[in-house]
Design an enzyme around this catalytic site. Structure first.
Site, PDB file in Angstrom:
ATOM      1  N   GLU A 171       8.736  16.765  15.356  1.00  0.00           N
ATOM      2  CA  GLU A 171       9.222  16.651  13.830  1.00  0.00           C
ATOM      3  C   GLU A 171       8.418  17.447  13.067  1.00  0.00           C
ATOM      4  O   GLU A 171       7.189  17.620  12.911  1.00  0.00           O
ATOM      5  CB  GLU A 171       8.900  15.234  13.471  1.00  0.00           C
ATOM      6  CG  GLU A 171       9.514  14.918  11.786  1.00  0.00           C
ATOM      7  CD  GLU A 171       9.300  13.561  11.485  1.00  0.00           C
ATOM      8  OE1 GLU A 171       8.085  12.766  11.626  1.00  0.00           O
ATOM      9  OE2 GLU A 171      10.154  13.034  11.018  1.00  0.00           O
ATOM     10  N   LYS A 206       0.868  -1.336   0.044  1.00  0.00           N
ATOM     11  CA  LYS A 206      -0.018  -0.011  -0.006  1.00  0.00           C
ATOM     12  C   LYS A 206       0.828   1.224  -0.044  1.00  0.00           C
ATOM     13  O   LYS A 206       1.578   1.592   1.022  1.00  0.00           O
ATOM     14  CB  LYS A 206      -0.941  -0.044   1.322  1.00  0.00           C
ATOM     15  CG  LYS A 206      -2.280   0.520   1.146  1.00  0.00           C
ATOM     16  CD  LYS A 206      -2.264   2.051   0.595  1.00  0.00           C
ATOM     17  CE  LYS A 206      -2.028   3.103   1.795  1.00  0.00           C
ATOM     18  NZ  LYS A 206      -1.628   4.426   1.536  1.00  0.00           N
TER      19      LYS A 206
END
Ligand code: NAD
Length: 486
Positions: free
Chosen positions: A390, A178
């Protein structure tokens, strides 16, 4: 105006009718350039079923040598198709052509050859156990795990895919991939090329679509998937681990980072500036190994910061297909908003903006693309949100340090531990600091040098498990001990 390209799923060796689908936009222009299939649960089930059936077919009877030969054939085929693969990767990501042609696609192909070689060289482990009346010989044998679910991110689409597909195939597994909804093209291309090179139908399937509540979640929850290999955000990794707990199935998780660079006053200043700039701005900062926290020793702080700001200003955003372009866009409108939101957070937290700090205005035809300015901040405490979270954009915060123990402690004070970089000409210091840093990879006087044989992964919330070399072979194999009394 670019044509809108259909990107179907690839199941059991066939391209599926498009069915339900969504628009994918060119990050450089903001215009739609693909219509991508959105696999439903039934199609994901068909892909897992096809993979299972393939294990019972000729693929399940292949020898290791045959699988090695297949990877080498596929690598040669991809090399001959380099320009087509590069064009697809650029259409999905807007990455500069020099990066895709010079580094990323060649590395994606190199992964196939590397894992062919790693499998060829893997020693057979044997242990002799003395016993009354003779001895027992223990041999460690490898079996495929079965059907592997691979869920991939968008930042290095083909490179990170072959990093998983190559060892999974050489170990004899069947795969359902995927890819990210933002970068579907090269995964489909890989499946087409693998078929052209003789891979039996069903061994490599690709289901497109979104993650949560969609194709990604359907795949990892499917009871016919025997192991899940994932690269992406830490939060997604948690969801995937929960899904894999049913069974339970093994997971390999390569997750986020907030990577530090430690710049000592005894470094080669020009090399440190150039290397740190690359580690911040390559791929528009969208590399899990990107530097986002820079600690600079006091005597060289001003010179280092000025050099880094100059390097940021020298970047050339523009047409990704032009050889002079060195900065591409963010991957999507959502990612751009996330990055700009965190730029605003930095300002609100009181950061001193050394350069950049906002959206990048671009001329037509790129005016509606997802461009953000390369950005440097200073002046915030390590506890500021921008120093902890992040961003995954072309930005970093710079702060001053005085001594080695202090900087190691501050670099380690993070919930992440993926990669760290040390710049110093003192070899003994490099050894000491390298040993102390809580990080899956530590680079000294270089950045993003990769050897596929070396273990790769993260401490703490940056991941679970290691990939690379024998560690990948172990994850994609069931190990069996055959103990024979002789
Ligand atoms: P992401 O987690 O948003 O998506 C990654 C993949 O997971 C996509 O294919 C997505 O569709 C799928 N997904 C999302 N939710 C899901 C769910 N609930 N169930 C199943 N699948 C789901 O990550 P991203 O934005 O594509 O990639 C960026 C992140 O990846 C950053 O955090 C970066 O640090 C990390 N990353 C890590 C490494 C590494 O090696 N450690 C490498 C590259 C990127």
């Amino acid at each position: 105006m670019n044509p809108i390209e259909p990107v179907p799923c690839f199941v059991g060796g066939d391209e599926m009718p498009l069915g339900a689908s969504f628009d994918k936009h060119d990050p450089a222009t903001g215009r739609p350039n693909a219509r991508v299939a959105e696999a439903d649960a039934a199609l994901v089930d068909a892909a897992v079923t096809a993979a299972r059936a393939a294990l019972r077919g000729p693929w399940g009877r292949t020898t290791l040598d045959q699988r090695i030969a297949f990877l080498e054939k596929l690598a040669a085929h991809m090399e001959a198709s380099l320009a087509t693969i590069v064009a697809a990767e650029i259409a999905d990501t807007g990455k500069p052509v020099t990066v895709t042609t010079g580094i990323e696609i060649p590395r994606a192909i190199a992964n196939l050859r590397a894992f062919a070689e790693i499998a060829r060289q893997a020693p057979e482990e044997t242990f002799e156990t003395p016993m009354a009346g003779g001895r027992a010989r223990n041999r460690v044998l490898r079996h495929p795990v079965g059907v592997i679910g691979i869920v991939a991110p968008w930042n290095l689409p083909l490179l990170l895919l072959t990093w998983k597909v190559a060892p999974a195939l050489v170990c004899g597994n069947a795969i359902v991939v995927k890819p990210s909804e933002h970068s579907p093209r090269t995964a489909l291309m890989l499946a087409r090329m693998a078929k052209a090179c003789g891979l039996p139908d069903g061994v490599l399937n690709v289901v497109h679509g979104h993650g949560a509540g969609a194709a990604g979640a359907f795949l990892v929850a499917h009871p016919g998937v025997d192991a899940v290999s994932f690269t992406g955000e830490t939060r997604t990794g948690e969801a995937i681990m929960r899904a894999a707990a049913a069974g339970p199935r093994p997971v390999s998780l390569e997750l986020g980072g907030k990577n530090p660079a430690l710049i000592f006053a005894d470094c080669d200043l020009n090399a440190a500036i150039a290397g740190t700039a690359r580690s911040m701005f390559d791929n528009c900062g969208q590399v899990c190994l990107t530097t986002e926290r820079v600690f600079v020793q006091r005597p060289i702080f001003e010179r280092f910061a000025a050099g880094l700001a100059a390097a940021a200003k020298a970047l050339k955003p523009g047409d990704p297909r032009a050889p002079e372009t060195t900065l591409g866009p963010a991957i999507s409108a959502v990612q751009r908003e996330k990055v700009l939101g965190l730029y605003a957070t930095a300002k609100a937290e009181g950061a001193q903006v050394l350069t950049g700090g906002g959206a990048l205005e671009m001329p037509a035809p790129f005016a509606d693309g997802y461009w953000v300015e390369p950005t440097l901040w200073a002046g915030l405490p390590d506890t500021a949100e921008i120093c902890r979270r992040e961003v995954f954009g072309p930005c970093a915060h710079l702060s001053v340090f005085d001594d080695e123990d202090e900087v190691v402690a501050r670099a380690n004070a993070s919930e992440f531990g993926l990669a760290a970089t040390v710049w110093s000409t003192d070899a003994a210091r490099v050894e000491r600091v390298g040993a102390e840093l809580q990080s899956g990879t530590v680079w000294a006087n270089c950045w993003r040098v990769r050897d596929e044989r070396a273990p790769f992964g993260g401490f703490k919330r940056s991941g679970i498990g290691r990939e690379g070399g024998a560690r990948s072979l172990d994850f994609y194999s069931e190990l069996k001990t055959l103990c024979v009394f002789e």
